[in-house]
Design a protein around this motif. Structure first.
Motif, PDB file in Angstrom:
ATOM      1  N   VAL A 148       0.867  -1.187   0.000  1.00 17.25           N
ATOM      2  CA  VAL A 148       0.000   0.000   0.000  1.00 17.25           C
ATOM      3  C   VAL A 148       0.899   1.230   0.000  1.00 17.25           C
ATOM      4  O   VAL A 148       1.816   1.324   0.838  1.00 17.25           O
ATOM      5  N   GLY A 200      -2.978   5.623   5.776  1.00 19.11           N
ATOM      6  CA  GLY A 200      -2.259   4.370   6.038  1.00 19.11           C
ATOM      7  C   GLY A 200      -2.776   3.683   7.293  1.00 19.11           C
ATOM      8  O   GLY A 200      -2.940   2.454   7.336  1.00 19.11           O
ATOM      9  N   PRO A 251      -0.679  -6.329   8.597  1.00 14.96           N
ATOM     10  CA  PRO A 251      -0.087  -5.143   7.967  1.00 14.96           C
ATOM     11  C   PRO A 251       1.405  -5.074   8.280  1.00 14.96           C
ATOM     12  O   PRO A 251       1.801  -5.365   9.396  1.00 14.96           O
ATOM     13  N   ILE A 310       3.449  -1.438   3.882  1.00 19.74           N
ATOM     14  CA  ILE A 310       2.804  -0.124   3.817  1.00 19.74           C
ATOM     15  C   ILE A 310       3.856   0.982   3.829  1.00 19.74           C
ATOM     16  O   ILE A 310       4.771   0.974   4.663  1.00 19.74           O
ATOM     17  N   THR A 338       4.012   5.228   3.853  1.00 20.92           N
ATOM     18  CA  THR A 338       3.176   6.431   3.994  1.00 20.92           C
ATOM     19  C   THR A 338       4.050   7.685   3.995  1.00 20.92           C
ATOM     20  O   THR A 338       5.281   7.604   3.994  1.00 20.92           O
ATOM     21  N   ILE A 362       3.682  -0.426   9.681  1.00 20.27           N
ATOM     22  CA  ILE A 362       4.072   0.373   8.521  1.00 20.27           C
ATOM     23  C   ILE A 362       5.558   0.073   8.323  1.00 20.27           C
ATOM     24  O   ILE A 362       6.281  -0.175   9.302  1.00 20.27           O
TER      25      ILE A 362
END
Ligand code: GZL
Length: 304
Positions: A206, A214, A228, A234, A236, A252
């Motif tokens: 992502v 996020g 995740p 991820i 961001t 993240i």
């Protein structure tokens, strides 16, 4: 210095005190909250009278606020344009009233650069490039990316997309398989990610244009029974506290910082502009990037 009621030292109220009209985008994200606090605190310590307006992410509210600042004959107007276009008419009115304008945070897309004294904010294209570079350097082979875009038409959304695509073009096997605006909000990010998880098989990464979207995506990924930061990586932009905490927790994988603490620089520029001094047309803010290890180290001191 071109009328508008401000003397050399400013002070349309005749007391030598500068009055600034500030139109803020809204309160959509942790970044925006930090930016607002920075502007308000800096105005206080600079002895600048601040007329502050929150537009709730609506351009018509910003246009109304700027027109009321002109009516009030403030010494200087500053604002973060929610989108890039539709500002020329109101900025011409400010110019005719002899009131200088400072763009902060987001830029406008206008051919007439005489409509504002300076732009103070980040290089969003570079932020997108940094995000793309992490992906190119930290993945191999085919990678399916879903992108949570910021507010449609906003400079950070347009530019972060542009910079990201420019860099990942080096790896044709990195594909953006879905992209949609989550409007820079946590709820928006969650909603769009839920749709992506239903419609798009095999999501590897992502790319969210801000931490808040996020964080919303993390909620959707967990609700879908995936991890995740592990099953779906991820990336961001912003590096606000909640994002940095998720980065430290490994939910993240990489954050590109976007510095919201523009207040002091804004007030310094305002004093110069009101006094009729030359200022650079563009003042770019300093910012960095964070890995999980760097986030753990930075969190204790983090101001926002
Ligand atoms: C970027 C700023 C963006 C942030 C978002 O400078 O305009 O708007 O990245 C915020 O968090 O909503």
């Amino acid at each position: 210095c071109g009328g508008g009621g401000a003397g050399a030292a400013g002070g349309s109220q005749g007391d030598g005190k500068i009055t600034m009209g500030f139109s803020q985008v809204g309160a959509e994200s942790g970044w925006r909250t930090a930016n607002t606090k920075s502007v308000q605190d800096a105005a206080k310590s600079a002895g600048i009278e601040l007329q502050f307006s929150d537009a709730q992410q609506k351009q018509e509210n910003q246009l109304k606020a700027i027109r009321s600042f002109i009516q009030q004959k403030v010494d200087v107007i500053a604002f973060s344009p929610v989108v890039e276009t539709g500002w020329d008419a109101v900025l011409l009115e400010a110019k005719r009233a002899g009131i200088p304008v400072i763009l902060t945070d987001r830029a406008i897309d206008s051919d007439d650069t005489s409509l504002y004294a300076t732009f103070l904010g980040s290089d969003f294209v570079e932020e997108g490039r940094k995000a793309g570079k992490w992906l190119v350097d930290n993945t191999q082979g085919a990678v399916n990316v879903v992108e949570l875009q910021g507010t449609t038409g906003a400079a950070p959304a347009i530019d972060r997309k542009e910079g990201f695509e420019e860099v990942i073009a080096a790896r044709p096997d990195i594909k953006v398989v879905a992209t949609q605006s989550g409007d820079f909000t946590r709820a928006g990010g969650k909603q769009v990610m839920e749709a992506f998880l239903k419609s798009t098989p095999d999501i590897d990464v992502v790319y969210a244009h801000n931490d808040d979207m996020g964080l919303g995506a993390i909620e959707a990924i967990k609700a879908a029974g995936k991890k995740p930061g592990v099953d779906i990586k991820i990336i961001t932009v912003d590096a606000v506290k909640d994002g940095m905490q998720a980065l430290a927790n490994g939910e993240i994988n990489f954050i590109v910082e976007c510095n919201p603490l523009l207040g002091d620089q804004l007030m310094d520029l305002a004093k110069k502009v009101v006094a009729g001094q030359e200022v650079p047309k563009r003042v770019v803010t300093e910012e960095t990037t964070f890995t999980p290890e760097q986030a753990k180290a930075a969190l204790p001191e983090r101001q926002y």
